[in-house]
Write a protein that holds these residues in place. Structure first.
Motif, PDB file in Angstrom:
ATOM      1  N   GLN A  62       0.831  -1.214   0.000  1.00 39.54           N
ATOM      2  CA  GLN A  62       0.000   0.000   0.000  1.00 39.54           C
ATOM      3  C   GLN A  62       0.861   1.258   0.000  1.00 39.54           C
ATOM      4  N   LEU A  63       2.043   1.169   0.594  1.00 37.22           N
ATOM      5  CA  LEU A  63       2.943   2.316   0.682  1.00 37.22           C
ATOM      6  C   LEU A  63       3.853   2.432  -0.546  1.00 37.22           C
ATOM      7  N   GLY A  64       3.677   1.556  -1.523  1.00 45.92           N
ATOM      8  CA  GLY A  64       4.423   1.667  -2.777  1.00 45.92           C
ATOM      9  C   GLY A  64       5.567   0.692  -2.961  1.00 45.92           C
ATOM     10  N   PHE A  65       5.753  -0.224  -2.041  1.00 39.22           N
ATOM     11  CA  PHE A  65       6.817  -1.224  -2.175  1.00 39.22           C
ATOM     12  C   PHE A  65       6.354  -2.359  -3.090  1.00 39.22           C
ATOM     13  N   THR A  66       7.272  -2.836  -3.916  1.00 37.15           N
ATOM     14  CA  THR A  66       6.982  -3.961  -4.807  1.00 37.15           C
ATOM     15  C   THR A  66       8.034  -5.048  -4.606  1.00 37.15           C
ATOM     16  N   ASP A  67       7.637  -6.281  -4.877  1.00 38.45           N
ATOM     17  CA  ASP A  67       8.539  -7.415  -4.742  1.00 38.45           C
ATOM     18  C   ASP A  67       9.658  -7.333  -5.775  1.00 38.45           C
ATOM     19  N   VAL A  68      10.861  -7.647  -5.338  1.00 41.69           N
ATOM     20  CA  VAL A  68      12.004  -7.718  -6.238  1.00 41.69           C
ATOM     21  C   VAL A  68      12.425  -9.176  -6.409  1.00 41.69           C
ATOM     22  N   GLU A  69      12.573  -9.874  -5.293  1.00 42.62           N
ATOM     23  CA  GLU A  69      12.974 -11.283  -5.321  1.00 42.62           C
ATOM     24  C   GLU A  69      12.658 -11.916  -3.974  1.00 42.62           C
ATOM     25  N   GLN A  70      12.672 -13.247  -3.973  1.00 45.64           N
ATOM     26  CA  GLN A  70      12.503 -13.979  -2.722  1.00 45.64           C
ATOM     27  C   GLN A  70      13.678 -14.922  -2.560  1.00 45.64           C
ATOM     28  N   GLU A  71      14.248 -14.915  -1.355  1.00 42.82           N
ATOM     29  CA  GLU A  71      15.339 -15.821  -1.020  1.00 42.82           C
ATOM     30  C   GLU A  71      14.859 -16.756   0.077  1.00 42.82           C
ATOM     31  N   SER A  72      15.073 -18.046  -0.118  1.00 42.61           N
ATOM     32  CA  SER A  72      14.564 -19.025   0.846  1.00 42.61           C
ATOM     33  C   SER A  72      15.392 -19.086   2.127  1.00 42.61           C
ATOM     34  N   ASP A  73      16.641 -18.653   2.079  1.00 38.31           N
ATOM     35  CA  ASP A  73      17.517 -18.724   3.256  1.00 38.31           C
ATOM     36  C   ASP A  73      18.127 -17.361   3.583  1.00 38.31           C
ATOM     37  N   TYR A  74      17.357 -16.297   3.461  1.00 40.25           N
ATOM     38  CA  TYR A  74      17.866 -14.934   3.622  1.00 40.25           C
ATOM     39  C   TYR A  74      18.537 -14.718   4.978  1.00 40.25           C
ATOM     40  N   PHE A  75      17.881 -15.163   6.057  1.00 39.51           N
ATOM     41  CA  PHE A  75      18.431 -15.001   7.408  1.00 39.51           C
ATOM     42  C   PHE A  75      18.940 -16.319   7.976  1.00 39.51           C
ATOM     43  N   GLY A  76      19.342 -17.221   7.122  1.00 41.41           N
ATOM     44  CA  GLY A  76      19.795 -18.537   7.554  1.00 41.41           C
ATOM     45  C   GLY A  76      18.873 -19.607   6.989  1.00 41.41           C
ATOM     46  N   PHE A  77      19.207 -20.845   7.257  1.00 38.77           N
ATOM     47  CA  PHE A  77      18.475 -21.970   6.700  1.00 38.77           C
ATOM     48  C   PHE A  77      16.973 -21.869   6.991  1.00 38.77           C
ATOM     49  N   ASP A  78      16.196 -21.973   5.940  1.00 36.76           N
ATOM     50  CA  ASP A  78      14.731 -21.970   6.011  1.00 36.76           C
ATOM     51  C   ASP A  78      14.173 -20.698   6.655  1.00 36.76           C
ATOM     52  N   GLN A  79      14.805 -19.578   6.385  1.00 37.13           N
ATOM     53  CA  GLN A  79      14.341 -18.266   6.854  1.00 37.13           C
ATOM     54  C   GLN A  79      14.090 -17.386   5.629  1.00 37.13           C
ATOM     55  N   PRO A  80      12.970 -17.645   4.923  1.00 42.07           N
ATOM     56  CA  PRO A  80      12.711 -16.920   3.671  1.00 42.07           C
ATOM     57  C   PRO A  80      12.329 -15.469   3.904  1.00 42.07           C
ATOM     58  N   ARG A  81      12.706 -14.638   2.957  1.00 43.98           N
ATOM     59  CA  ARG A  81      12.304 -13.241   2.972  1.00 43.98           C
ATOM     60  C   ARG A  81      12.082 -12.782   1.539  1.00 43.98           C
ATOM     61  N   VAL A  82      11.125 -11.877   1.406  1.00 39.57           N
ATOM     62  CA  VAL A  82      10.875 -11.213   0.133  1.00 39.57           C
ATOM     63  C   VAL A  82      11.575  -9.860   0.239  1.00 39.57           C
ATOM     64  N   LYS A  83      12.410  -9.574  -0.734  1.00 42.63           N
ATOM     65  CA  LYS A  83      13.074  -8.274  -0.803  1.00 42.63           C
ATOM     66  C   LYS A  83      12.161  -7.363  -1.598  1.00 42.63           C
ATOM     67  N   MET A  84      11.858  -6.178  -1.037  1.00 49.94           N
ATOM     68  CA  MET A  84      10.941  -5.246  -1.661  1.00 49.94           C
ATOM     69  C   MET A  84      11.629  -3.887  -1.830  1.00 49.94           C
ATOM     70  N   VAL A  85      11.159  -3.133  -2.808  1.00 51.49           N
ATOM     71  CA  VAL A  85      11.719  -1.811  -3.078  1.00 51.49           C
ATOM     72  C   VAL A  85      10.604  -0.814  -3.327  1.00 51.49           C
ATOM     73  N   CYS A  86      10.847   0.412  -2.937  1.00 49.76           N
ATOM     74  CA  CYS A  86       9.969   1.531  -3.251  1.00 49.76           C
ATOM     75  C   CYS A  86      10.822   2.583  -3.943  1.00 49.76           C
ATOM     76  N   VAL A  87      10.456   2.903  -5.156  1.00 55.55           N
ATOM     77  CA  VAL A  87      11.214   3.882  -5.935  1.00 55.55           C
ATOM     78  C   VAL A  87      10.578   5.253  -5.726  1.00 55.55           C
ATOM     79  N   ALA A  88      11.421   6.216  -5.370  1.00 56.06           N
ATOM     80  CA  ALA A  88      10.928   7.582  -5.122  1.00 56.06           C
ATOM     81  C   ALA A  88      10.277   8.154  -6.361  1.00 56.06           C
ATOM     82  N   VAL A  89       9.226   8.896  -6.138  1.00 50.48           N
ATOM     83  CA  VAL A  89       8.513   9.516  -7.258  1.00 50.48           C
ATOM     84  C   VAL A  89       8.869  10.969  -7.387  1.00 50.48           C
TER      85      VAL A  89
END
Length: 153
Positions: free
Chosen positions: A126-153
């Motif tokens: 809602q605040l303008g962030f969009t998905d960039v990629e998902q990593e299944s082990d971002y914070f260690g084994f089986d700790q998935p995170r979606v990386k999101m970005v908001c581009v300034a307008v």
């Protein structure tokens, strides 16, 4: 009588309350207390808290990202957002995020990561962030995170 909610830069004496909230909400996956203490020193204007009757009921940690030795701030990160269960659903997370985004004004891009099943992902969208990629082990084994970005307008 309605309780008054305020948002502002964290005070040194509130660091422990921020850590307690982090620990309560994220358990074994919380930031350690020493990280929150050093974040306060590194980015004092980026550690914002929501207060209700002088109690910390939420916080956001945001920080600039320096991509070169010129130390020109072009991108920023929302490193953490936490809202106490007692005030969830009242817009506290949204207000904290909006204040963090103001604190990072001037950045061309804002970044964050979120667990794919975290309901806060809808707020970020809602605040303008969009998905960039998902990593299944971002914070260690089986700790998935979606990386999101908001581009300034």
């Amino acid at each position: 009588m309605a309780k008054t909610m305020t948002i502002g830069v964290a005070k040194k004496e509130e660091i422990h309350a921020v850590y307690q909230l982090e620990q309560r909400l994220f358990g074994d996956n919380c930031y350690p207390d020493f990280f929150i203490r050093q974040a306060y020193d590194c980015w004092p204007a980026g550690l914002l808290v929501a207060r209700e009757q002088d109690n910390v009921v939420g916080y956001v940690l945001c920080a600039p990202q320096f991509n070169s030795m010129s130390l020109k701030m072009t991108e920023g990160w929302i490193l953490a957002l936490a809202v106490d269960a007692s005030v969830q659903g009242r817009g506290v997370g949204k207000k904290l995020m909006q204040e963090a985004m103001v604190a990072l004004t001037g950045c061309e891009k804002l970044w964050l990561t979120v667990h794919p099943n975290n309901h806060a992902k809808k707020l970020y969208q809602q605040l303008g962030f969009t998905d960039v990629e998902q990593e299944s082990d971002y914070f260690g084994f089986d700790q998935p995170r979606v990386k999101m970005v908001c581009v300034a307008v």
